[in-house]
Motif scaffolding. Structure first.
Motif, PDB file in Angstrom:
ATOM      1  N   ASP A   5      51.446  20.809  -9.818  1.00  0.00           N
ATOM      2  CA  ASP A   5      50.058  20.505 -10.022  1.00  0.00           C
ATOM      3  C   ASP A   5      49.086  19.630  -9.406  1.00  0.00           C
ATOM      4  O   ASP A   5      48.242  19.563  -8.676  1.00  0.00           O
ATOM      5  N   LEU A   6      49.992  18.180  -9.442  1.00  0.00           N
ATOM      6  CA  LEU A   6      49.424  16.999  -9.078  1.00  0.00           C
ATOM      7  C   LEU A   6      49.558  17.000  -7.554  1.00  0.00           C
ATOM      8  O   LEU A   6      48.662  16.656  -6.796  1.00  0.00           O
ATOM      9  N   LEU A   7      50.697  17.737  -7.180  1.00  0.00           N
ATOM     10  CA  LEU A   7      50.876  17.759  -5.644  1.00  0.00           C
ATOM     11  C   LEU A   7      49.765  18.814  -4.792  1.00  0.00           C
ATOM     12  O   LEU A   7      49.221  18.332  -3.925  1.00  0.00           O
ATOM     13  N   LYS A   8      49.393  19.935  -5.557  1.00  0.00           N
ATOM     14  CA  LYS A   8      48.646  20.779  -5.086  1.00  0.00           C
ATOM     15  C   LYS A   8      47.231  20.180  -5.166  1.00  0.00           C
ATOM     16  O   LYS A   8      46.494  20.458  -4.120  1.00  0.00           O
ATOM     17  N   SER A   9      46.655  19.459  -6.178  1.00  0.00           N
ATOM     18  CA  SER A   9      45.511  18.943  -5.975  1.00  0.00           C
ATOM     19  C   SER A   9      45.367  17.694  -4.968  1.00  0.00           C
ATOM     20  O   SER A   9      44.165  17.566  -4.164  1.00  0.00           O
ATOM     21  N   PHE A  10      46.378  16.832  -4.828  1.00  0.00           N
ATOM     22  CA  PHE A  10      46.250  15.774  -3.578  1.00  0.00           C
ATOM     23  C   PHE A  10      46.186  16.590  -2.236  1.00  0.00           C
ATOM     24  O   PHE A  10      45.452  16.303  -1.362  1.00  0.00           O
ATOM     25  N   ILE A  11      47.079  17.610  -1.898  1.00  0.00           N
ATOM     26  CA  ILE A  11      47.063  18.627  -0.696  1.00  0.00           C
ATOM     27  C   ILE A  11      45.544  19.039  -0.608  1.00  0.00           C
ATOM     28  O   ILE A  11      45.175  18.934   0.482  1.00  0.00           O
ATOM     29  N   ALA A  12      45.248  19.794  -1.499  1.00  0.00           N
ATOM     30  CA  ALA A  12      43.912  20.544  -1.378  1.00  0.00           C
ATOM     31  C   ALA A  12      42.737  19.419  -1.037  1.00  0.00           C
ATOM     32  O   ALA A  12      41.776  19.902  -0.380  1.00  0.00           O
ATOM     33  N   ALA A  13      42.811  18.358  -1.780  1.00  0.00           N
ATOM     34  CA  ALA A  13      41.849  17.553  -1.693  1.00  0.00           C
ATOM     35  C   ALA A  13      41.804  16.694  -0.107  1.00  0.00           C
ATOM     36  O   ALA A  13      40.787  16.689   0.509  1.00  0.00           O
ATOM     37  N   GLY A  17      38.951  17.581   2.081  1.00  0.00           N
ATOM     38  CA  GLY A  17      37.676  16.571   2.321  1.00  0.00           C
ATOM     39  C   GLY A  17      36.949  15.881   1.104  1.00  0.00           C
ATOM     40  O   GLY A  17      36.331  15.072   1.279  1.00  0.00           O
ATOM     41  N   SER A  18      37.311  16.746  -0.055  1.00  0.00           N
ATOM     42  CA  SER A  18      36.456  16.492  -1.092  1.00  0.00           C
ATOM     43  C   SER A  18      37.152  17.068  -2.416  1.00  0.00           C
ATOM     44  O   SER A  18      37.897  17.907  -2.448  1.00  0.00           O
ATOM     45  N   PHE A  19      36.999  16.328  -3.684  1.00  0.00           N
ATOM     46  CA  PHE A  19      37.479  16.663  -4.568  1.00  0.00           C
ATOM     47  C   PHE A  19      36.750  18.161  -5.290  1.00  0.00           C
ATOM     48  O   PHE A  19      37.515  18.780  -5.735  1.00  0.00           O
ATOM     49  N   SER A  20      35.709  18.120  -4.899  1.00  0.00           N
ATOM     50  CA  SER A  20      34.884  19.413  -5.511  1.00  0.00           C
ATOM     51  C   SER A  20      35.090  20.489  -4.592  1.00  0.00           C
ATOM     52  O   SER A  20      35.427  21.642  -5.027  1.00  0.00           O
ATOM     53  N   ALA A  21      35.377  20.529  -3.260  1.00  0.00           N
ATOM     54  CA  ALA A  21      36.060  21.668  -2.413  1.00  0.00           C
ATOM     55  C   ALA A  21      37.411  21.896  -2.816  1.00  0.00           C
ATOM     56  O   ALA A  21      37.745  23.132  -2.949  1.00  0.00           O
ATOM     57  N   ALA A  22      38.114  20.837  -3.222  1.00  0.00           N
ATOM     58  CA  ALA A  22      39.751  21.129  -3.746  1.00  0.00           C
ATOM     59  C   ALA A  22      39.441  21.992  -4.926  1.00  0.00           C
ATOM     60  O   ALA A  22      40.470  22.902  -5.157  1.00  0.00           O
ATOM     61  N   ALA A  23      38.609  21.609  -5.757  1.00  0.00           N
ATOM     62  CA  ALA A  23      38.536  22.332  -7.093  1.00  0.00           C
ATOM     63  C   ALA A  23      38.079  23.808  -6.813  1.00  0.00           C
ATOM     64  O   ALA A  23      38.763  24.686  -7.633  1.00  0.00           O
ATOM     65  N   GLN A  25      38.827  25.451  -4.361  1.00  0.00           N
ATOM     66  CA  GLN A  25      39.840  26.099  -3.589  1.00  0.00           C
ATOM     67  C   GLN A  25      41.045  26.566  -4.646  1.00  0.00           C
ATOM     68  O   GLN A  25      41.530  27.739  -4.495  1.00  0.00           O
ATOM     69  N   LEU A  26      41.287  25.878  -5.514  1.00  0.00           N
ATOM     70  CA  LEU A  26      42.333  25.852  -6.641  1.00  0.00           C
ATOM     71  C   LEU A  26      41.819  26.627  -7.772  1.00  0.00           C
ATOM     72  O   LEU A  26      42.544  26.978  -8.729  1.00  0.00           O
ATOM     73  N   GLY A  27      40.257  26.760  -7.765  1.00  0.00           N
ATOM     74  CA  GLY A  27      39.818  27.519  -9.107  1.00  0.00           C
ATOM     75  C   GLY A  27      39.939  26.337 -10.396  1.00  0.00           C
ATOM     76  O   GLY A  27      40.227  26.810 -11.367  1.00  0.00           O
ATOM     77  N   ARG A  28      39.677  25.130  -9.992  1.00  0.00           N
ATOM     78  CA  ARG A  28      39.721  24.334 -11.082  1.00  0.00           C
ATOM     79  C   ARG A  28      38.520  23.506 -11.340  1.00  0.00           C
ATOM     80  O   ARG A  28      37.537  23.469 -10.592  1.00  0.00           O
ATOM     81  N   GLN A  29      38.478  22.779 -12.470  1.00  0.00           N
ATOM     82  CA  GLN A  29      37.291  21.811 -12.589  1.00  0.00           C
ATOM     83  C   GLN A  29      37.411  20.480 -11.831  1.00  0.00           C
ATOM     84  O   GLN A  29      38.555  20.068 -11.436  1.00  0.00           O
ATOM     85  N   GLN A  30      36.348  20.034 -11.083  1.00  0.00           N
ATOM     86  CA  GLN A  30      36.484  18.771 -10.341  1.00  0.00           C
ATOM     87  C   GLN A  30      37.034  17.601 -10.971  1.00  0.00           C
ATOM     88  O   GLN A  30      37.899  16.750 -10.543  1.00  0.00           O
ATOM     89  N   SER A  31      36.953  17.719 -12.394  1.00  0.00           N
ATOM     90  CA  SER A  31      37.337  16.409 -13.273  1.00  0.00           C
ATOM     91  C   SER A  31      38.806  16.639 -13.135  1.00  0.00           C
ATOM     92  O   SER A  31      39.635  15.820 -13.343  1.00  0.00           O
ATOM     93  N   THR A  32      39.172  17.932 -13.325  1.00  0.00           N
ATOM     94  CA  THR A  32      40.907  18.089 -13.377  1.00  0.00           C
ATOM     95  C   THR A  32      41.552  17.703 -12.056  1.00  0.00           C
ATOM     96  O   THR A  32      42.651  16.819 -12.004  1.00  0.00           O
TER      97      THR A  32
END
Length: 296
Positions: A5-13, A17-23, A25-32
């Motif tokens: 999950d940590l790797l997925k967050s890093f790759i998606a971000a 280009g942003s934590f919110s867009a990664a969230a 994409q992954l269906g998660r909260q930006q804080s996560t």
């Protein structure tokens, strides 16, 4: 081992280009996403993103680790998927045999499906005469096989009848039979016949061999090559759902007033209990044979 999950967050971000867009994409909260990336940075003791601007920028260290992160994630996902397949009853290895006198091309999509859906499965493909296949099944060396039907019931294998496969008289495009309107028994008997070597081990040799001038070829592809070289004529299995192979034409002798076909079965060892996945593959293979009988 780093949590995927940590790797997925890093790759998606990094990709978005942003934590919110990664969230999103992954269906998660930006804080996560932010928390996961921070945890990954702590575990690696490396800063992956520069957070000074409006949008986080991947650092040089992050760029250097990006490809390795993707490889690690892909490897972890393959491991999890493979473990799930084995847990669901997928065999680790499978030996599949085809009668060597059949064309393999109709079965390629089915084999590609096996490779894609069951990547961990080691598959061994066997091409042999049916007599040898039956012997290998008897000795539990083959899991599933497509062979001509035996006339009598067997005590060493189970089977599913999958229908008839069409056989035709064929020759090369430059063979004299190509332009001959009528082809008599004498024409067949005095012209070189290309015969499958497997017929030498079968009682069918007397019925199939019509000419005293013969070339024997081992396997469908070799027999086809001899026809394409206009060496002789042959009686071959065909896939009716597809055009004839390049350089091959069919002809109809005077005596042949009907279609010719042979019954085929899918067989497996008598004492073998097929897994659910093997049953699915058997049924899919039966469908392939059925489709071979659909004319173009």
């Amino acid at each position: 081992m780093i949590n995927s999950d940590l790797l997925k967050s890093f790759i998606a971000a990094a990709d978005t280009g942003s934590f919110s867009a990664a969230a999103r994409q992954l269906g998660r909260q930006q804080s996560t996403i932010s928390s996961n990336i921070a945890k990954l940075e702590d575990e690696l003791s490396v800063v992956l993103f520069d957070r000074k601007g409006k949008y986080p920028q991947v650092t040089e260290a992050g760029l250097a680790l990006y490809d390795s992160a993707k490889l690690a994630l892909d490897s972890a996902e393959r491991f999890e998927n493979s473990a799930a397949l084995i847990s669901a009853g997928s065999p680790v290895s499978l030996t599949i045999a085809f009668d060597e006198d059949l064309p393999l091309s109709p079965f390629m999509t089915w084999l590609q499906h096996i490779h894609k859906k069951y990547p961990i499965m080691q598959v061994r493909l066997v091409r042999k005469p049916s007599t040898q296949i039956f012997e290998l099944v008897k000795n539990n060396q083959i899991d599933l096989a497509l062979t001509p039907s035996l006339e009598s019931n067997s005590s060493f294998y189970e089977f599913t009848a999958v229908g008839h496969i069409r056989y035709i008289f064929a020759c090369g495009r430059q063979h004299p039979f190509r332009h001959k309107r009528q082809i008599s028994n004498d024409d067949l008997a005095t012209s070189t016949q290309v015969v499958a070597s497997s017929m030498l081990e079968s009682q069918l040799i007397q019925a199939v061999a019509m000419s005293s001038q013969r070339w024997y070829c081992e396997g469908y592809e070799t027999l086809l090559a001899a026809l394409q070289a206009n060496i002789g004529w042959a009686f071959i299995a065909v896939d009716q759902s597809a055009p004839l192979p390049e350089g091959i034409v069919s002809f109809k002798p005077d005596f042949s007033a009907t279609h010719h076909s042979a019954q085929y079965d899918i067989i497996w060892p008598k004492n073998k209990i097929l897994s659910e996945i093997e049953c699915q593959l058997r049924d899919q293979l039966a469908t392939v044979v059925a489709n071979m009988n659909k004319q173009t």
